[in-house]
Design a protein around this motif. Sequence first.
Motif, PDB file in Angstrom:
ATOM      1  N   ALA A 138     -17.682  43.915 -13.806  1.00  0.00           N
ATOM      2  CA  ALA A 138     -18.620  44.124 -12.704  1.00  0.00           C
ATOM      3  C   ALA A 138     -19.995  43.593 -13.057  1.00  0.00           C
ATOM      4  CB  ALA A 138     -18.704  45.612 -12.364  1.00  0.00           C
ATOM      5  N   ALA A 139     -20.409  43.822 -14.310  1.00  0.00           N
ATOM      6  CA  ALA A 139     -21.711  43.342 -14.752  1.00  0.00           C
ATOM      7  C   ALA A 139     -21.766  41.833 -14.770  1.00  0.00           C
ATOM      8  CB  ALA A 139     -22.034  43.887 -16.143  1.00  0.00           C
ATOM      9  N   ALA A 140     -20.618  41.209 -15.045  1.00  0.00           N
ATOM     10  CA  ALA A 140     -20.581  39.756 -15.093  1.00  0.00           C
ATOM     11  C   ALA A 140     -20.839  39.142 -13.735  1.00  0.00           C
ATOM     12  CB  ALA A 140     -19.232  39.289 -15.623  1.00  0.00           C
ATOM     13  N   GLY A 141     -20.588  39.913 -12.654  1.00  0.00           N
ATOM     14  CA  GLY A 141     -20.803  39.394 -11.312  1.00  0.00           C
ATOM     15  C   GLY A 141     -22.249  39.485 -10.859  1.00  0.00           C
ATOM     16  N   THR A 142     -23.142  40.001 -11.690  1.00  0.00           N
ATOM     17  CA  THR A 142     -24.535  40.148 -11.325  1.00  0.00           C
ATOM     18  C   THR A 142     -25.378  39.112 -12.039  1.00  0.00           C
ATOM     19  OG1 THR A 142     -24.228  42.523 -11.025  1.00  0.00           O
ATOM     20  CG2 THR A 142     -26.485  41.735 -11.245  1.00  0.00           C
ATOM     21  N   THR A 143     -26.109  38.317 -11.276  1.00  0.00           N
ATOM     22  CA  THR A 143     -26.963  37.288 -11.833  1.00  0.00           C
ATOM     23  C   THR A 143     -28.410  37.678 -11.635  1.00  0.00           C
ATOM     24  OG1 THR A 143     -25.316  35.622 -11.243  1.00  0.00           O
ATOM     25  CG2 THR A 143     -27.532  34.840 -11.782  1.00  0.00           C
ATOM     26  N   LYS A 144     -29.214  37.553 -12.666  1.00  0.00           N
ATOM     27  CA  LYS A 144     -30.627  37.892 -12.573  1.00  0.00           C
ATOM     28  C   LYS A 144     -31.336  36.858 -11.716  1.00  0.00           C
ATOM     29  CE  LYS A 144     -34.659  39.116 -15.320  1.00  0.00           C
ATOM     30  NZ  LYS A 144     -35.211  39.268 -16.695  1.00  0.00           N
ATOM     31  N   LEU A 145     -32.112  37.341 -10.738  1.00  0.00           N
ATOM     32  CA  LEU A 145     -32.806  36.443  -9.837  1.00  0.00           C
ATOM     33  C   LEU A 145     -34.132  35.976 -10.433  1.00  0.00           C
ATOM     34  CD1 LEU A 145     -32.347  38.255  -6.389  1.00  0.00           C
ATOM     35  CD2 LEU A 145     -30.983  36.407  -7.337  1.00  0.00           C
ATOM     36  N   THR A 146     -34.432  34.717 -10.232  1.00  0.00           N
ATOM     37  CA  THR A 146     -35.746  34.204 -10.609  1.00  0.00           C
ATOM     38  C   THR A 146     -36.744  34.581  -9.516  1.00  0.00           C
ATOM     39  OG1 THR A 146     -35.359  32.093  -9.485  1.00  0.00           O
ATOM     40  CG2 THR A 146     -34.674  32.258 -11.796  1.00  0.00           C
ATOM     41  N   TRP A 147     -38.027  34.449  -9.805  1.00  0.00           N
ATOM     42  CA  TRP A 147     -39.051  34.797  -8.826  1.00  0.00           C
ATOM     43  C   TRP A 147     -38.958  33.912  -7.589  1.00  0.00           C
ATOM     44  CZ3 TRP A 147     -41.568  39.144  -8.653  1.00  0.00           C
ATOM     45  CH2 TRP A 147     -41.758  39.869  -9.817  1.00  0.00           C
ATOM     46  N   SER A 148     -38.617  32.652  -7.774  1.00  0.00           N
ATOM     47  CA  SER A 148     -38.491  31.755  -6.626  1.00  0.00           C
ATOM     48  C   SER A 148     -37.339  32.180  -5.717  1.00  0.00           C
ATOM     49  CB  SER A 148     -38.286  30.312  -7.102  1.00  0.00           C
ATOM     50  OG  SER A 148     -37.112  30.197  -7.900  1.00  0.00           O
ATOM     51  N   ARG A 149     -36.226  32.598  -6.313  1.00  0.00           N
ATOM     52  CA  ARG A 149     -35.094  33.064  -5.512  1.00  0.00           C
ATOM     53  C   ARG A 149     -35.408  34.380  -4.835  1.00  0.00           C
ATOM     54  NH1 ARG A 149     -29.516  33.059  -8.530  1.00  0.00           N
ATOM     55  NH2 ARG A 149     -28.896  33.803  -6.466  1.00  0.00           N
ATOM     56  N   LYS A 150     -36.165  35.244  -5.510  1.00  0.00           N
ATOM     57  CA  LYS A 150     -36.580  36.502  -4.887  1.00  0.00           C
ATOM     58  C   LYS A 150     -37.443  36.234  -3.656  1.00  0.00           C
ATOM     59  CE  LYS A 150     -36.415  39.577  -8.911  1.00  0.00           C
ATOM     60  NZ  LYS A 150     -37.201  40.438  -9.826  1.00  0.00           N
ATOM     61  N   LEU A 151     -38.317  35.246  -3.766  1.00  0.00           N
ATOM     62  CA  LEU A 151     -39.174  34.903  -2.633  1.00  0.00           C
ATOM     63  C   LEU A 151     -38.352  34.391  -1.468  1.00  0.00           C
ATOM     64  CD1 LEU A 151     -41.975  34.570  -1.430  1.00  0.00           C
ATOM     65  CD2 LEU A 151     -42.121  32.315  -2.515  1.00  0.00           C
TER      66      LEU A 151
END
Length: 228
Positions: A36-49
């Motif tokens: 389940a953790a493998a399916g989570t990708t950390k978002l960059t600030w640009s993607r968050k925007l």
Amino acid sequence: VHFRATVRGDSNTSARAVRTGGGSGDDAAAASDAVAAAGTTKLTWSRKLLVLLRVTPYMLALWTVYCCEYLINQGMTNLLNFPHYAPLKCGNEQYQVYQILYQVGVFISRSSVNLYSIRSVWLLQVPGVLQAANAAFVACVVVFNFVPSIYIVFAIIVWEGLLGGTIYVQVYYAMSRRFAGAEKEFAMGVTGSSYGLSILAAGLLGAPLNVWLGSLRAARGHVVCKGG
């Protein structure tokens, strides 16, 4: 059974289960968490925007409905006084019934997604327009006291709750279908923050609004019950 999760790239994640022999139930549970953790990708600030821009219409829909809704509840309903309605005393008792009816409306409409879903982001703005009109109408009722029966007010309060419950469940359901993974988690989080800020804004505006509407009502000679 042991599982090994392999993450490749910033946004593409895959999980692979490899059988390596016997294992305990705890091992399997831990492995499931790893997948389940493998399916989570950390978002960059640009993607968050970018996600924030995409989620803004959903935030606006929720914010408008709940800000108007809590303005009604905190700044107006205690001034909807009917002194000649015998079953309920003017003030506290009438106000309490208003709040109960509001919660009834919310409870009923929270199940609306099982009957229909609003997929268009533009149609999600309709409850906000209706709730703003509702707030304007209730403010006029407070000041001009033109509604002849408390039962009409009862219907308005239930309608207010129906709009609030509908927009809440429909917005979150729509976002759950549009976003996935880390984007979904971020979208849900910022939308929840906007929901809380709308209630805060309504509380800050509701106190002076209540005083102002009460003075306008009293100036016209209409009853303002104390203890509401």
